[in-house]
Motif scaffolding. Sequence first.
Motif, PDB file in Angstrom:
ATOM      1  N   LEU A  85       0.820  -1.208   0.000  1.00 35.92           N
ATOM      2  CA  LEU A  85       0.000   0.000   0.000  1.00 35.92           C
ATOM      3  C   LEU A  85       0.854   1.257   0.000  1.00 35.92           C
ATOM      4  O   LEU A  85       1.944   1.301   0.597  1.00 35.92           O
ATOM      5  N   LYS A  86       0.329   2.260  -0.665  1.00 33.98           N
ATOM      6  CA  LYS A  86       1.000   3.544  -0.798  1.00 33.98           C
ATOM      7  C   LYS A  86       0.099   4.634  -0.219  1.00 33.98           C
ATOM      8  O   LYS A  86      -1.127   4.478  -0.196  1.00 33.98           O
ATOM      9  N   PRO A  87       0.676   5.748   0.202  1.00 36.54           N
ATOM     10  CA  PRO A  87      -0.172   6.848   0.711  1.00 36.54           C
ATOM     11  C   PRO A  87      -1.242   7.278  -0.297  1.00 36.54           C
ATOM     12  O   PRO A  87      -2.354   7.660   0.116  1.00 36.54           O
ATOM     13  N   GLU A  88      -0.946   7.181  -1.576  1.00 35.62           N
ATOM     14  CA  GLU A  88      -1.935   7.582  -2.583  1.00 35.62           C
ATOM     15  C   GLU A  88      -3.089   6.597  -2.708  1.00 35.62           C
ATOM     16  O   GLU A  88      -4.040   6.862  -3.443  1.00 35.62           O
ATOM     17  N   ASP A  89      -3.030   5.486  -2.015  1.00 27.80           N
ATOM     18  CA  ASP A  89      -4.158   4.554  -1.964  1.00 27.80           C
ATOM     19  C   ASP A  89      -5.191   4.969  -0.912  1.00 27.80           C
ATOM     20  O   ASP A  89      -6.261   4.347  -0.823  1.00 27.80           O
ATOM     21  N   THR A  90      -4.877   5.986  -0.136  1.00 31.57           N
ATOM     22  CA  THR A  90      -5.803   6.462   0.875  1.00 31.57           C
ATOM     23  C   THR A  90      -7.099   6.939   0.241  1.00 31.57           C
ATOM     24  O   THR A  90      -7.092   7.784  -0.659  1.00 31.57           O
ATOM     25  N   ALA A  91      -8.209   6.374   0.681  1.00 30.68           N
ATOM     26  CA  ALA A  91      -9.511   6.683   0.092  1.00 30.68           C
ATOM     27  C   ALA A  91     -10.591   5.918   0.837  1.00 30.68           C
ATOM     28  O   ALA A  91     -10.292   5.011   1.630  1.00 30.68           O
ATOM     29  N   VAL A  92     -11.820   6.283   0.551  1.00 33.05           N
ATOM     30  CA  VAL A  92     -12.945   5.444   0.940  1.00 33.05           C
ATOM     31  C   VAL A  92     -13.169   4.455  -0.196  1.00 33.05           C
ATOM     32  O   VAL A  92     -13.286   4.859  -1.355  1.00 33.05           O
ATOM     33  N   TYR A  93     -13.211   3.185   0.146  1.00 40.21           N
ATOM     34  CA  TYR A  93     -13.374   2.127  -0.847  1.00 40.21           C
ATOM     35  C   TYR A  93     -14.810   1.623  -0.812  1.00 40.21           C
ATOM     36  O   TYR A  93     -15.358   1.328   0.256  1.00 40.21           O
ATOM     37  N   TYR A  94     -15.373   1.504  -1.995  1.00 42.18           N
ATOM     38  CA  TYR A  94     -16.747   1.067  -2.149  1.00 42.18           C
ATOM     39  C   TYR A  94     -16.810  -0.200  -3.000  1.00 42.18           C
ATOM     40  O   TYR A  94     -16.088  -0.309  -4.004  1.00 42.18           O
ATOM     41  N   CYS A  95     -17.684  -1.105  -2.618  1.00 41.79           N
ATOM     42  CA  CYS A  95     -17.973  -2.236  -3.487  1.00 41.79           C
ATOM     43  C   CYS A  95     -19.315  -1.997  -4.170  1.00 41.79           C
ATOM     44  O   CYS A  95     -20.173  -1.273  -3.640  1.00 41.79           O
ATOM     45  N   SER A 105     -17.076   1.715 -15.267  1.00 37.59           N
ATOM     46  CA  SER A 105     -17.806   2.917 -14.868  1.00 37.59           C
ATOM     47  C   SER A 105     -18.734   2.630 -13.702  1.00 37.59           C
ATOM     48  O   SER A 105     -19.577   1.741 -13.752  1.00 37.59           O
ATOM     49  N   GLY A 106     -18.610   3.430 -12.685  1.00 36.41           N
ATOM     50  CA  GLY A 106     -19.494   3.277 -11.544  1.00 36.41           C
ATOM     51  C   GLY A 106     -20.958   3.505 -11.883  1.00 36.41           C
ATOM     52  O   GLY A 106     -21.844   2.953 -11.233  1.00 36.41           O
ATOM     53  N   ASP A 107     -21.204   4.286 -12.917  1.00 32.87           N
ATOM     54  CA  ASP A 107     -22.585   4.572 -13.314  1.00 32.87           C
ATOM     55  C   ASP A 107     -23.318   3.325 -13.796  1.00 32.87           C
ATOM     56  O   ASP A 107     -24.547   3.315 -13.847  1.00 32.87           O
ATOM     57  N   ASP A 108     -22.585   2.285 -14.143  1.00 34.22           N
ATOM     58  CA  ASP A 108     -23.189   1.069 -14.677  1.00 34.22           C
ATOM     59  C   ASP A 108     -23.578   0.071 -13.595  1.00 34.22           C
ATOM     60  O   ASP A 108     -24.143  -0.965 -13.895  1.00 34.22           O
ATOM     61  N   TYR A 109     -23.256   0.381 -12.349  1.00 32.85           N
ATOM     62  CA  TYR A 109     -23.541  -0.564 -11.268  1.00 32.85           C
ATOM     63  C   TYR A 109     -24.883  -0.264 -10.619  1.00 32.85           C
ATOM     64  O   TYR A 109     -25.304   0.882 -10.521  1.00 32.85           O
ATOM     65  N   ASP A 110     -25.519  -1.327 -10.160  1.00 34.81           N
ATOM     66  CA  ASP A 110     -26.875  -1.212  -9.650  1.00 34.81           C
ATOM     67  C   ASP A 110     -26.948  -1.035  -8.134  1.00 34.81           C
ATOM     68  O   ASP A 110     -27.894  -0.434  -7.622  1.00 34.81           O
ATOM     69  N   TYR A 111     -25.996  -1.584  -7.418  1.00 32.15           N
ATOM     70  CA  TYR A 111     -26.040  -1.554  -5.948  1.00 32.15           C
ATOM     71  C   TYR A 111     -24.664  -1.174  -5.416  1.00 32.15           C
ATOM     72  O   TYR A 111     -23.636  -1.580  -5.970  1.00 32.15           O
ATOM     73  N   TRP A 112     -24.677  -0.440  -4.303  1.00 32.04           N
ATOM     74  CA  TRP A 112     -23.451   0.043  -3.701  1.00 32.04           C
ATOM     75  C   TRP A 112     -23.442  -0.235  -2.209  1.00 32.04           C
ATOM     76  O   TRP A 112     -24.482  -0.138  -1.538  1.00 32.04           O
ATOM     77  N   GLY A 113     -22.249  -0.534  -1.705  1.00 32.50           N
ATOM     78  CA  GLY A 113     -22.047  -0.609  -0.268  1.00 32.50           C
ATOM     79  C   GLY A 113     -21.792   0.778   0.287  1.00 32.50           C
ATOM     80  O   GLY A 113     -21.671   1.758  -0.446  1.00 32.50           O
ATOM     81  N   GLN A 114     -21.641   0.864   1.603  1.00 38.49           N
ATOM     82  CA  GLN A 114     -21.539   2.153   2.263  1.00 38.49           C
ATOM     83  C   GLN A 114     -20.123   2.704   2.270  1.00 38.49           C
ATOM     84  O   GLN A 114     -19.938   3.867   2.587  1.00 38.49           O
ATOM     85  N   GLY A 115     -19.144   1.903   1.937  1.00 41.03           N
ATOM     86  CA  GLY A 115     -17.766   2.368   1.905  1.00 41.03           C
ATOM     87  C   GLY A 115     -17.020   2.053   3.182  1.00 41.03           C
ATOM     88  O   GLY A 115     -17.590   2.018   4.281  1.00 41.03           O
ATOM     89  N   THR A 116     -15.729   1.832   3.032  1.00 39.69           N
ATOM     90  CA  THR A 116     -14.844   1.610   4.170  1.00 39.69           C
ATOM     91  C   THR A 116     -13.573   2.410   3.940  1.00 39.69           C
ATOM     92  O   THR A 116     -13.026   2.431   2.840  1.00 39.69           O
ATOM     93  N   LEU A 117     -13.111   3.097   4.980  1.00 43.67           N
ATOM     94  CA  LEU A 117     -11.995   4.027   4.844  1.00 43.67           C
ATOM     95  C   LEU A 117     -10.663   3.295   4.990  1.00 43.67           C
ATOM     96  O   LEU A 117     -10.437   2.577   5.964  1.00 43.67           O
ATOM     97  N   VAL A 118      -9.789   3.535   4.034  1.00 39.39           N
ATOM     98  CA  VAL A 118      -8.417   3.037   4.078  1.00 39.39           C
ATOM     99  C   VAL A 118      -7.491   4.241   4.147  1.00 39.39           C
ATOM    100  O   VAL A 118      -7.552   5.124   3.301  1.00 39.39           O
ATOM    101  N   THR A 119      -6.652   4.255   5.169  1.00 40.09           N
ATOM    102  CA  THR A 119      -5.688   5.336   5.337  1.00 40.09           C
ATOM    103  C   THR A 119      -4.299   4.734   5.383  1.00 40.09           C
ATOM    104  O   THR A 119      -4.022   3.863   6.215  1.00 40.09           O
ATOM    105  N   VAL A 120      -3.441   5.192   4.484  1.00 43.58           N
ATOM    106  CA  VAL A 120      -2.080   4.690   4.409  1.00 43.58           C
ATOM    107  C   VAL A 120      -1.133   5.813   4.807  1.00 43.58           C
ATOM    108  O   VAL A 120      -1.080   6.857   4.152  1.00 43.58           O
ATOM    109  N   SER A 121      -0.399   5.602   5.873  1.00 43.20           N
ATOM    110  CA  SER A 121       0.521   6.623   6.360  1.00 43.20           C
ATOM    111  C   SER A 121       1.909   6.398   5.762  1.00 43.20           C
ATOM    112  O   SER A 121       2.325   5.270   5.516  1.00 43.20           O
ATOM    113  N   SER A 122       2.611   7.504   5.573  1.00 44.15           N
ATOM    114  CA  SER A 122       3.961   7.418   4.968  1.00 44.15           C
ATOM    115  C   SER A 122       5.037   7.251   6.024  1.00 44.15           C
ATOM    116  O   SER A 122       4.797   7.369   7.205  1.00 44.15           O
TER     117      SER A 122
END
Length: 122
Positions: A85-95, A105-122
């Motif tokens: 993992l790299k610091p630039e991977d820091t984001a909220v990840y959604y399935c 494209s995310g616009d093509d998906y029908d259902y989304w999860g709520q997201g989980t936060l990934v924080t990568v420290s340098s």
Amino acid sequence: VQLQASGGGLVQAGGSLRLSCAASGRTLSVYGMGWFRQAPGKEREFVANIRWSGDSTYYADSVKGRFTISRDNAKNTVYLQMNSLKPEDTAVYYCAARRYGVSYSGDDYDYWGQGTLVTVSS
């Protein structure tokens, strides 16, 4: 389909995390699945996807060789193994789930999860 993403957290650069996306309501076995992420101040971006059968996977160039998407249809769960993992991977990840096929494209998906936060420290 209800999707629940989990597994995020704080990790040092070079470390690993495994995200999970558990589905309820319907079986995931007929859905293409994708992982997307959104960093602060940035647009949502594609990370990886996997066909319903699990026989085809696709990755963004930025994560290729470091991340692995997989699925266990018996457990109705999709995973994203993230290594080096790299610091630039820091984001909220959604399935996300798509009834027919997969897409970048995310616009093509029908259902989304709520997201989980990934924080990568340098």
